[in-house]
Scaffold this active site. Structure first.
Site, mmCIF file in Angstrom:
data_model
loop_
_atom_site.group_PDB
_atom_site.id
_atom_site.type_symbol
_atom_site.label_atom_id
_atom_site.label_comp_id
_atom_site.label_asym_id
_atom_site.label_seq_id
_atom_site.Cartn_x
_atom_site.Cartn_y
_atom_site.Cartn_z
ATOM 1 N N SER A 71 -9.766 -4.609 -4.198
ATOM 2 C CA SER A 71 -10.099 -3.372 -3.486
ATOM 3 C C SER A 71 -11.586 -3.075 -3.711
ATOM 4 O O SER A 71 -12.204 -3.639 -4.623
ATOM 5 C CB SER A 71 -9.255 -2.213 -4.021
ATOM 6 O OG SER A 71 -9.650 -1.943 -5.366
ATOM 7 N N ASN A 104 1.935 -6.903 -0.895
ATOM 8 C CA ASN A 104 0.900 -6.504 -1.860
ATOM 9 C C ASN A 104 1.505 -5.775 -3.052
ATOM 10 O O ASN A 104 2.281 -4.817 -2.873
ATOM 11 C CB ASN A 104 -0.087 -5.541 -1.202
ATOM 12 C CG ASN A 104 -0.892 -6.190 -0.090
ATOM 13 O OD1 ASN A 104 -0.681 -7.350 0.255
ATOM 14 N ND2 ASN A 104 -1.814 -5.443 0.476
ATOM 15 N N VAL A 105 1.113 -6.209 -4.233
ATOM 16 C CA VAL A 105 1.609 -5.581 -5.458
ATOM 17 C C VAL A 105 0.427 -5.301 -6.389
ATOM 18 O O VAL A 105 -0.345 -6.206 -6.696
ATOM 19 C CB VAL A 105 2.618 -6.507 -6.183
ATOM 20 C CG1 VAL A 105 3.069 -5.890 -7.500
ATOM 21 C CG2 VAL A 105 3.819 -6.812 -5.296
ATOM 22 N N THR A 160 0.447 -1.704 -8.500
ATOM 23 C CA THR A 160 0.855 -0.697 -9.488
ATOM 24 C C THR A 160 1.792 -1.254 -10.571
ATOM 25 O O THR A 160 1.617 -0.954 -11.754
ATOM 26 C CB THR A 160 1.506 0.504 -8.769
ATOM 27 O OG1 THR A 160 0.569 1.003 -7.811
ATOM 28 C CG2 THR A 160 1.859 1.613 -9.738
ATOM 29 N N ASP A 206 -9.251 -6.194 -0.026
ATOM 30 C CA ASP A 206 -8.133 -5.278 0.236
ATOM 31 C C ASP A 206 -8.690 -3.959 0.776
ATOM 32 O O ASP A 206 -9.561 -3.350 0.150
ATOM 33 C CB ASP A 206 -7.386 -5.057 -1.094
ATOM 34 C CG ASP A 206 -6.053 -4.355 -0.914
ATOM 35 O OD1 ASP A 206 -5.484 -4.423 0.193
ATOM 36 O OD2 ASP A 206 -5.577 -3.744 -1.894
ATOM 37 N N GLU A 247 -4.867 -3.048 10.006
ATOM 38 C CA GLU A 247 -3.809 -2.087 9.658
ATOM 39 C C GLU A 247 -3.605 -1.080 10.777
ATOM 40 O O GLU A 247 -4.555 -0.649 11.432
ATOM 41 C CB GLU A 247 -4.166 -1.345 8.358
ATOM 42 C CG GLU A 247 -3.100 -0.305 7.955
ATOM 43 C CD GLU A 247 -3.332 0.318 6.587
ATOM 44 O OE1 GLU A 247 -3.771 -0.393 5.669
ATOM 45 O OE2 GLU A 247 -3.067 1.532 6.456
ATOM 46 N N GLY A 255 3.916 -2.666 -2.375
ATOM 47 C CA GLY A 255 5.073 -3.483 -2.766
ATOM 48 C C GLY A 255 5.714 -3.088 -4.082
ATOM 49 O O GLY A 255 6.848 -3.483 -4.365
ATOM 50 N N HIS A 278 2.376 -3.391 2.505
ATOM 51 C CA HIS A 278 1.593 -2.780 1.420
ATOM 52 C C HIS A 278 2.518 -1.936 0.559
ATOM 53 O O HIS A 278 3.630 -1.616 0.956
ATOM 54 C CB HIS A 278 0.477 -1.908 2.020
ATOM 55 C CG HIS A 278 -0.701 -2.712 2.496
ATOM 56 N ND1 HIS A 278 -1.922 -2.670 1.874
ATOM 57 C CD2 HIS A 278 -0.816 -3.609 3.501
ATOM 58 C CE1 HIS A 278 -2.751 -3.490 2.497
ATOM 59 N NE2 HIS A 278 -2.103 -4.072 3.498
ATOM 60 N N GLY A 328 1.197 3.037 -5.010
ATOM 61 C CA GLY A 328 1.533 3.787 -6.221
ATOM 62 C C GLY A 328 3.035 3.808 -6.437
ATOM 63 O O GLY A 328 3.779 3.073 -5.778
#
Ligand code: 13P
Length: 284
Positions: A50, A230-231, A233, A82, A134, A210, A208, A181
């Site tokens: 990110s 996407n993972v 958190t 990201d 997106e 995930g 997103h 989150g």
């Protein structure tokens, strides 16, 4: 190996019915944990960075570390921006050596999202770099981006078709009810919407947020055309819990390796579980 092709990796997943994990890289230990697990699981892997993480790690260090990891790896590794917020940031990442890009213009009205995404696709495709776009807004908090669940809007299938056709993106992240989150309850994913978007666009889709999605929902999303998940958190929580546990037990620990090493191991277990759930293990 050099970085792998984003489009080829996602297309293989779409064809064979599995998803590739994008695990966000926040520091060296995250990178090591993700790559080591990908090797052990024989899984292709996407390192997501990110803008916030890039600021934290420094862009040159980020690319150099990821390149060193990919060079040593025997599985496909991708370095992906990201939620890129602008054309300028995208150009900076391409120049620095990122291998694929996400442009997130989803908070703009559709016409503007299309225009901004198209500009990025044009620049990237000229250089052979694949792009994720997106549509709709994904709720929750990631870095400095915070979207109230009430303000999150789901992707409209007919708009998804326009975004794909008019921009030429290689993968689409449609908002279908997941959030960045931790979730308060179980997320409610709109699978009908996902299926319609898949039928209309036919390109690989990205899920997103995930972390915290029940396994059966993940499997269903993959069966409906999601080929990248996407993972972040869950890895952050595993890492931080381990650091907290070790420091909480012994106030005399001062060598960072004594808590960062076990924290790195904790990430590996999350990544391994996700790779097996996504079905990306033994695909490399
Ligand atoms: P989580 O932090 O909820 O796993 O989401 C990660 C993500 O979608 C990054 O873009």
């Amino acid at each position: 190996m050099a970085f792998a092709s984003f489009k080829e990796v996602l297309t293989d997943g779409l064809k064979k019915g599995y998803a590739v994990g994008q695990f966000n890289m926040n520091n060296l230990e995250f990178l090591q944990a993700i790559i080591e697990t990908a090797e052990e699981e024989r899984s292709p892997v996407i390192l997501g960075v990110s803008e916030g993480a890039m600021k934290y790690m420094n862009i040159e260090y980020t690319v150099a570390m990821a390149k060193a990891a990919a060079a040593k790896a025997s599985v496909p590794v991708i370095l992906h921006l990201d939620h890129g917020s602008s054309y300028e940031v995208v150009l900076k990442c391409i120049r620095a050596g990122f291998s694929s890009i996400m442009i997130d213009a989803s908070h703009y009205p559709l016409e503007e999202n299309i225009a901004k995404t198209k500009q990025v696709v044009h620049a990237c495709h000229t250089l052979g770099i694949d792009v994720e776009g997106e549509l709709g807004t994904i709720g929750g908090v990631e870095d400095d981006i915070s979207v109230d669940e009430k303000d999150a809007t789901l992707a409209r299938p007919e708009e998804a078709l326009r975004l794909v056709q008019e921009t030429g993106i290689d993968a689409l992240a449609p908002a279908i009810g997941s959030a960045h989150g931790m979730y308060k309850g179980d997320p409610e994913l709109d699978f009908d919407r996902l299926a319609k978007i898949r039928d209309l666009t036919g390109i690989p889709m990205v899920l997103h947020g995930g972390s915290g999605i029940p396994d059966e929902d993940i499997r269903k999303a993959i069966s409906l055309g999601v080929s990248k998940i996407n993972v972040n958190t869950e890895n952050q929580v595993a890492f931080t819990n381990k650091v907290r546990e070790i420091l909480g037990k012994d106030a005399n620990v001062y060598d960072p390796r004594k808590y960062l090493g076990p924290a790195r191991e904790a990430i590996k277990e999350v990544v391994r579980e996700k790779m097996r759930l996504f079905g990306s293990n033994n695909r490399a």
